[in-house]
Structures are given as C-alpha cells and as structure tokens.
Design a protein around this motif. Structure first.
Motif, PDB file in Angstrom:
ATOM      1  N   SER A 162      -6.708  -5.439   2.814  1.00  0.00           N
ATOM      2  CA  SER A 162      -6.701  -5.754   4.241  1.00  0.00           C
ATOM      3  C   SER A 162      -8.036  -6.321   4.711  1.00  0.00           C
TER       4      SER A 162
ATOM      5  N   TYR B 256     -11.788  -3.985  -3.635  1.00  0.00           N
ATOM      6  CA  TYR B 256     -11.766  -3.987  -2.184  1.00  0.00           C
ATOM      7  C   TYR B 256     -10.374  -3.692  -1.649  1.00  0.00           C
ATOM      8  N   ASN B 257     -10.342  -3.155  -0.434  1.00  0.00           N
ATOM      9  CA  ASN B 257      -9.094  -2.986   0.282  1.00  0.00           C
ATOM     10  C   ASN B 257      -8.544  -4.389   0.599  1.00  0.00           C
TER      11      ASN B 257
ATOM     12  N   ARG C  30     -10.356  -7.728   2.190  1.00  0.00           N
ATOM     13  CA  ARG C  30     -10.941  -8.425   1.043  1.00  0.00           C
ATOM     14  C   ARG C  30     -11.539  -9.781   1.396  1.00  0.00           C
TER      15      ARG C  30
ATOM     16  N   ASP D  71       0.833  -1.194   0.000  1.00  0.00           N
ATOM     17  CA  ASP D  71       0.000   0.000   0.000  1.00  0.00           C
ATOM     18  C   ASP D  71       0.874   1.253   0.000  1.00  0.00           C
TER      19      ASP D  71
ATOM     20  N   GLY E 155     -13.891  -0.268   0.210  1.00  0.00           N
ATOM     21  CA  GLY E 155     -14.027  -0.776  -1.154  1.00  0.00           C
ATOM     22  C   GLY E 155     -15.051   0.025  -1.921  1.00  0.00           C
TER      23      GLY E 155
ATOM     24  N   THR F 127      -5.642   0.574  -4.261  1.00  0.00           N
ATOM     25  CA  THR F 127      -5.986   0.613  -2.834  1.00  0.00           C
ATOM     26  C   THR F 127      -5.864   2.053  -2.377  1.00  0.00           C
ATOM     27  N   TRP F 128      -6.988   2.681  -2.158  1.00  0.00           N
ATOM     28  CA  TRP F 128      -6.988   4.083  -1.749  1.00  0.00           C
ATOM     29  C   TRP F 128      -6.584   4.204  -0.288  1.00  0.00           C
ATOM     30  N   THR F 129      -5.727   5.159   0.019  1.00  0.00           N
ATOM     31  CA  THR F 129      -5.272   5.347   1.386  1.00  0.00           C
ATOM     32  C   THR F 129      -5.302   6.817   1.777  1.00  0.00           C
TER      33      THR F 129
ATOM     34  N   GLU G   4     -10.504   4.963   6.834  1.00  0.00           N
ATOM     35  CA  GLU G   4     -10.054   3.772   6.139  1.00  0.00           C
ATOM     36  C   GLU G   4     -11.033   3.461   5.003  1.00  0.00           C
ATOM     37  N   TRP G   5     -10.485   3.317   3.810  1.00  0.00           N
ATOM     38  CA  TRP G   5     -11.310   2.953   2.666  1.00  0.00           C
ATOM     39  C   TRP G   5     -11.551   1.451   2.670  1.00  0.00           C
TER      40      TRP G   5
ATOM     41  N   THR H 226     -18.975   3.871  -2.721  1.00  0.00           N
ATOM     42  CA  THR H 226     -17.939   3.337  -1.869  1.00  0.00           C
ATOM     43  C   THR H 226     -18.346   3.318  -0.406  1.00  0.00           C
TER      44      THR H 226
END
Lengths: 107, 124
Positions: free
Chosen positions: B62, B59-60, B64, A1, B49, A95-97, B46-47, B35
């Motif tokens: 972390s 999806y993220n 998924r 990420d 998905g 992956t958006w952060t 925190e995103w 989203t």
C-alpha cells in the motif's frame, strides 16, 4: 492482504476477572500470530509470539492459543496495569498486518 | 540493553518528503531486521516495511511506491523516506527491531524492541 479481525473492539472488566480476546485471520496463518499490549502514549510491547509462546519478562497470567484462523489471548486474572489496548499481528504473509485492537477498560 | 530513538521533522506540508532516522544504541544493528510502523491518531497500527542490516527490504504494498527504507551500519542507524505526503500520513511513527526465531524450521518474525515513537503531522 490477510485481514485480522479482533473481537470485541472494547470490553469493560474488573480487577481479578478472566479476560479473553479473539483474533480471526481471513485465511489460515498457522501459528504466525503475535500479541502486543499498548498503553496510552507508549509504544506497543510484545506479549506472545508464535501464537502461544510467552515473551521473556511477561507475566504468566497472559497466555495465547490457537492456530489456523482463530486465536485467543487470555488474561487469567486482570491486574490494574493490564488496562490497555491489545493488538494481534500476523507474519504468515510478506505483508504484515494487525488487528484493529481491543481496548480493555476498567469496569 | 538495546534502545531505539526516532528523530526527524515533526511538521510537513503536503507533497513534501518525510524523512526519519532511527538510532540504535546499546547493541549492534548487524544481523537483525529493522522495521518502521505507524499509528494515525486514535487508530491502529500499520506496518510500513523492514530492512535487513545487509540492505534487503520488504515494503507494505500500500506504500511501496512512496517508501524507501535504508540502513547505515557505520552509524548504527536506519532511515525511512516517504514521498509526496498527504494529511493521511499524519501519524506516530515507530521504529522497531525485528527478532527472528526459527523453531523446527519455521521462521517467526516479531518486534521485540521499539522506539518511543515520533509524531509527524502533515498540514498546509
């Protein structure tokens, strides 16, 4: 990420001050950088997209700059309604952060 | 103008499944990405998905293995399911619209309309 690091984590400023918040990406992200403002108990609000484009309806005292890894959000003259937490966010990767946030408090 | 409203249970026990729905009013769900994001108490965003109105998702990593986002265009709604929740999933959950601008061929995705958020607490 891709890690987004904001500085400072918090700052105290007075009405009328010029405020600058920095966001650094762990790798180059072009201009895929956005800034949001969040007030307590509220959803975030978009201020800046594509690193420097002002979202419609956002006061012109807000501005954004930067590209690659280093970005800044500047408030040219802090107003009472600007006391809030500000977040940067990247969409360069799938992956958006977000950054951890910068809280702007009243001095 | 477009408004989003999250709904769903506010209290879950560990190992249960979190199910939230976001209802879109004042506009169509079609032709947009939608989203989910979350914010643990006192922490940052925190995103989770996103989903396109046609059903494609991202999806993220972390989350998924535990996340499913779905869309029901007939109801103008999209939903979040998160399996096997723990206390670490306690957060305010936001739904948002993703707006896409394409200047000079570059695709910029950002959240331009947000729901007010709903608090989900996981506790035994």
């Amino acid at each position: 990420d891709i890690q987004m690091t904001q500085s400072p984590s918090s700052l105290s400023a007075s009405v009328g001050d010029r405020v600058t918040i920095t966001c650094r990406a762990s790798q180059r992200i072009g201009t895929y950088l956005y800034w949001y403002q969040q007030k307590p108990g509220k959803a975030p609000k978009l201020l800046i997209y594509a690193a420097s484009s002002l979202q419609s309806g956002v006061p012109s005292r807000f501005s954004g700059s930067g590209s690659g890894t280093d970005f800044t959000l500047t408030i040219s003259s802090l107003q009472p309604e600007d006391f809030a937490t500000y977040y940067c966010q990247q969409s360069y990767s799938t992956t958006w952060t977000f950054g951890q946030g910068t809280k702007v408090e009243i001095k | 103008q477009v408004q989003l409203q999250e709904s769903g249970p506010g209290l879950l026990k560990p190992s249960e499944t979190l199910s939230l729905t976001c209802t879109v009013s004042g506009g169509s769900i079609n032709n947009y990405y939608w989203t989910w994001l979350r914010q643990p108490p006192g922490k940052g965003l925190e995103w989770i998905g996103y989903i396109y109105y046609s059903g494609s998702t991202n999806y993220n990593p972390s989350l998924r293995s535990r996340v499913t986002i779905s869309v029901d265009t007939s109801k103008n709604q999209f939903s979040l399911r998160l399996n096997s929740v723990t206390a670490a999933d306690t957060a305010i959950y936001f739904c948002a619209r993703v707006y896409v601008v394409v200047p000079h061929g570059y695709h910029y995705y950002y959240m331009d309309v947000w729901g007010k958020g709903t608090t989900v607490t996981v506790s035994s």
